[in-house]
Design an enzyme around this catalytic site. Structure first.
Site, mmCIF file in Angstrom:
data_model
loop_
_atom_site.group_PDB
_atom_site.id
_atom_site.type_symbol
_atom_site.label_atom_id
_atom_site.label_comp_id
_atom_site.label_asym_id
_atom_site.label_seq_id
_atom_site.Cartn_x
_atom_site.Cartn_y
_atom_site.Cartn_z
ATOM 1 C CB THR A 92 -0.984 0.232 1.266
ATOM 2 O OG1 THR A 92 -1.724 -1.091 1.019
ATOM 3 C CG2 THR A 92 -1.609 1.293 1.395
ATOM 4 C CG PHE A 128 -1.161 -10.318 4.310
ATOM 5 C CD1 PHE A 128 -1.081 -10.529 5.607
ATOM 6 C CD2 PHE A 128 -1.599 -11.069 3.232
ATOM 7 C CE1 PHE A 128 -1.625 -11.653 6.058
ATOM 8 C CE2 PHE A 128 -2.249 -12.192 3.700
ATOM 9 C CZ PHE A 128 -2.434 -12.571 4.805
ATOM 10 C CB CYS A 129 -0.550 -3.290 3.566
ATOM 11 S SG CYS A 129 -1.014 -2.821 5.396
ATOM 12 C CG ASN A 130 0.366 -6.827 -1.951
ATOM 13 O OD1 ASN A 130 -0.241 -6.295 -3.111
ATOM 14 N ND2 ASN A 130 1.473 -7.065 -2.297
#
Length: 857
Positions: free
Chosen positions: A143, A424-426
């Site tokens: 992110t 997972f911020c992806n």
């Protein structure tokens, strides 16, 4: 074969024998990670665990040393500055690059490093004649990388998301304009120079997939998409945060322009500290609007006038850096090297554990034969070159339905298994692997699901997944505990194994973890390096065949014939340690032979001086030329011998390192663990003895004349030689005596005591005090010297060279004699050129001829 048989250590070794598992690891866990007893920690991609010794050593360090703000110039601040500088170099060394190629800008973490790039990159909006900048990023990015598009778009750049398959799938053999794209640094001078930025991860934090590091140069040379379709100057940001936790990164072969990282992912401690490694050509293009403390060369408060500091690090580190965290980082590097031997050992170990877990989990089936897990990975998990130590998956029930990650997380907590769930911020990778459309992401948000919450299923479709990841302290027991947990909680009994799939995965062995004849293991090393059997040869006694000085054509040799006398010769083999007095001694290319060839550094690699450690004066070095050794003695210690190794032996037998002397980076070699232990025991702190590398060349610091400024230096502070005049010493002694008589305080200092405090190489019997200040040239015996300037003195002269005790008397007397100035003695340089053996040796009693400066010029 039943599943419990596959969970045996024997099967693990059979499947992944080169994985790096070592019996020594149990001892490491017991000593360094006692706090995780009963815990199965599998979230190393989130934050790895720190060894307890790193924290102990750090606490001991800051309890014994005073570290001040590095923006000040007092002794505690200089210690901080030097230590921080040493850590910067150590970071670059870890990634196999140098300060000549990269700068280390400390940040609060990888995200802050990315934010810095987003704000400082020279984005340009399109004009009538030039295209605007492009911000291109792989969809499998964190992110914090994707977030760059906000500032980039606001400044006129066009964001372009790129899928992983497009980079090579849409590549061309050459750039769309201008041929091959200008090689390493982009287009030539005549091509479009619009700056563009391409960002991709070295390793996906979602799946562990490793992307080719060759993409860096492929993009820069405009051979790969999207650079091949767009002219301009391409820069590459390589997000290394997930990669460097368990894998080496060589920036010599992968010279990305920007490399952000977070140190807690590498070491576990300290947290809140990261860095942006910036390649110098790219650093020159960065711009900055805000300026904080320490970033300005000068500015005006009442006018819009600001000039940034020239140093790249200082320019972008607003305010004081988190210097205690940076000092802690030094201890973390030490611990990592001591425990593991380096990343080349960690990578196969962690990958082997991950591969074994992947093979069994992906082959595990319910009693009805349905698979237990849906694995999210690229490829067959067959090589650490293409896959990191990360497993990403969702568990399935016996009917093939997804089990929500929140349920897995809660049950894992009951088993004291620590893992990670969510996206997972992806988001890009999550969408790709879970087949979530853009519209579904928007619909899920409307339905109340936000990043990080526990809503794991929407209409039966997963919103995230489960991730387990391994580190260097992970063990086979961690794998076994996790797999047993899955079987106990989620598998319909009896558990089965898809033998065909398992066999296929076993046949895909390749690389360091696929060669059954190669063992890759974590091996704690005594000195943090690789031990080698090296034949040690005693060097020959120094030859006197090269001669000393043949007066050069630009030096006036018609000196007046008023001989003075050379009364003392001192060499200081180990910088800041006691003097070694001799009657005659050979000259070398950098001064008296072996003068300041060694120095003592603390546990951070920072040079120790008597200002910080007065007991150095009690270490008495002695160079024994016939025996080919340096001997060290100190009160209460057995004598230590260090070989006077030849240049060729030094290059191959000792560990290379780097330190600083008076702001100069110097290449050095370590003198070994025996010397380090001896020094550490005597000084009561971790120390090592290092020697200037034969390849290290330092230039002169003092003097405006060419000969003096180009002289080759050893580890001296300023110049090859320091000369003092006995008449000047006598005046200082008289001043001290008169001050003591008036105050009836202290014992008088003898001449020899004062001479030792001024730590000169050469002492001459002069006529007038301080007449040496006006000398320009000297001939001592057959050696000719140029005077390079006066020596500025500090509190070092307050240290008694026998006991290490301190007295202010010499400094006060010097100030009184020189009307507040603290100069005493002059620097000399000498270029060794002659062939005569006698011209290479200085002897006590030699005549001293001098020429005085023509002050009328």
């Amino acid at each position: 074969m039943e599943f419990r048989d596959l969970c045996s250590l024997e099967t693990f070794r059979d499947i992944c024998s080169p994985s790096g598992y070592s019996e020594n690891l149990a001892d490491v866990i017991n000593k360094e990670f006692t706090r995780i007893k009963g815990v199965t920690y599998l979230d190393h991609a989130g934050a790895t665990l720190y060894p307890e010794s790193a924290v102990r050593e750090f606490c001991l360090d800051i309890s014994k040393n005073v570290y001040g703000n590095p923006h000040s110039h007092n002794p505690s601040s200089r210690l901080t500055h030097d230590t921080v500088d040493r850590v910067r170099y150590r970071i670059l060394q870890h990634f196999n690059t140098t300060p000549e190629e990269y700068s280390v800008i400390f940040t609060s973490g990888s995200t802050a490093a990315l934010k810095l790039v987003s704000e400082a990159f020279p984005w340009s909006a399109p004009t009538a004649t030039e295209p605007g900048s492009l911000f291109c990023y792989l969809t499998d990015n964190h992110t914090s990388v994707v977030g760059i598009r906000g500032p980039a778009s606001a400044l006129g750049a066009l964001p372009i998301p790129v899928s992983p398959r497009e980079v090579e799938g849409r590549a061309r053999g050459a750039g769309a304009e201008g041929g091959a794209g200008g090689g390493r640094d982009g287009d030539g001078a005549g091509a479009c120079q619009t700056p563009h930025l391409f960002c991709y991860p070295a390793q996906s934090n979602f799946s562990g997939r490793k992307y080719p590091l060759g993409h860096v140069r492929g993009i820069r040379a405009r051979r790969l998409y999207p650079a091949c379709d767009h002219g301009g100057r391409w820069f590459v940001l390589l997000d290394a945060a997930a990669h460097v936790g368990c894998s080496p990164l060589d920036l010599r072969s992968c010279d990305a322009d920007f490399v952000p990282l977070s140190f807690y992912k590498m070491f576990g401690f300290p947290t809140g500290l990261g860095a942006l490694l910036v390649r110098h050509p790219a650093a020159a293009r960065l711009r900055k609007s805000y300026f904080g403390g320490g970033t300005a060369a000068g500015y005006l408060a009442g006018e819009d006038y600001f000039v940034p500091t020239a140093n790249v690090c200082d320019r972008f580190e607003d305010g004081s850096v988190s210097f205690l965290d940076i000092i802690a980082l030094n201890h973390s590097f030490d611990a990592l090297q001591r425990i593991t031997g380096g990343m080349d050992h960690i990578q196969p170990h962690a990958f082997g554990l991950a591969r074994y877990t992947h093979m069994l989990l992906s082959s595990l089936c319910h009693g009805n034969g349905h698979p237990v897990a849906q694995m999210y990975t690229h490829g067959q998990f067959d090589s650490p070159d293409t896959q990191g130590a990360i497993l990403n998956f969702n568990l399935l029930d016996c009917r093939g339905h997804i089990i929500g990650y929140s349920q897995v997380d809660k049950l894992a907590s009951l088993y004291n298994i620590h893992l990670r769930t969510g996206c997972f911020c992806n988001t890009g990778a999550c969408q790709h692997f879970l087949d979530i459309t853009d519209q579904e992401v928007k619909n899920n948000l409307k339905a109340g699901h936000v990043c990080g919450d526990s809503i794991d299923l929407v209409d039966g479709k997963p919103t995230g997944s489960v991730r387990v990841s391994f580190g260097y302290m992970s063990t086979f027991d961690d794998c076994q505990t996790f797999l047993s947990f899955v079987v106990d909680c989620f598998v319909e009994k009896p558990p089965r194994v898809d033998r065909e799939r398992l066999e296929n995965l076993r046949q895909t062995k390749s690389g360091p973890c696929g060669n059954s004849h190669q063992k890759c293991s974590i091996k704690p090393s005594a000195n943090g390096g690789i031990e080698q059997d090296v034949e040690t040869r005693r060097p020959a006694e120094p030859s006197l065949e090269e001669g000393c000085v043949r007066p050069s054509s630009d030096v006036d040799t018609t000196l007046p014939k008023n001989p003075y006398t050379l009364t003392h010769i001192f060499i200081y083999p180990v910088k800041s340690c006691a003097a070694f007095e001799v009657c005659d001694w050979p000259l070398g290319a950098s001064g008296l032979l072996f003068d300041r060839s060694w120095m003592v550094v603390n546990g951070h690699g920072v040079c120790l001086s008597q200002k910080r450690e007065p007991r150095l004066c009690q270490i008495r070095p002695r160079v024994q030329l016939p025996l080919g050794q340096l001997s060290l003695s100190a009160p209460g210690m057995d004598n230590l011998s260090v070989p006077l190794e030849s240049a060729a032996t030094l290059k191959t037998s000792q560990r290379a390192c780097q330190s600083k002397v008076c702001g100069d980076r110097v290449e050095t070699v370590d003198s070994g663990d025996e010397a380090a232990t001896w020094l550490s025991d005597f000084l009561g702190q971790p120390c090592r003895l290092i020697r200037q590398s034969p390849d290290s060349i330092r230039g002169g610091q003092k003097g405006s004349n060419t000969a003096a400024s180009t002289a080759v230096l050893s580890l001296v502070n300023e110049a090859q030689y320091l000369l003092i005049n006995q008449a000047s010493v006598d005046l200082i002694q008289e001043q001290i005596r008169s001050r003591q008589e008036s105050s009836e305080d202290g014992q008088p200092l003898e001449r020899q005591d004062l001479i030792s405090r001024f730590r000169a190489n050469l002492v001459v019997a002069g006529v007038e005090p301080f007449e040496e200040d006006s000398w320009s040239q000297l001939i001592i015996g057959n050696a000719q010297f140029l005077v390079g300037g006066r020596c500025e003195r500090c509190q070092m002269i307050c240290v008694d060279q026998d006991t290490g005790s301190k007295s202010k008397a010499p400094l006060l007397a010097l100030s009184a004699c020189r009307s507040g100035k603290l100069t005493f003695g002059v620097y000399l340089s000498c270029q060794v050129q002659g062939d005569s053996p006698s011209a290479r040796t200085l002897s006590v009693g030699s005549a001293v001829l001098h020429r005085t400066l023509d002050l009328s010029l």
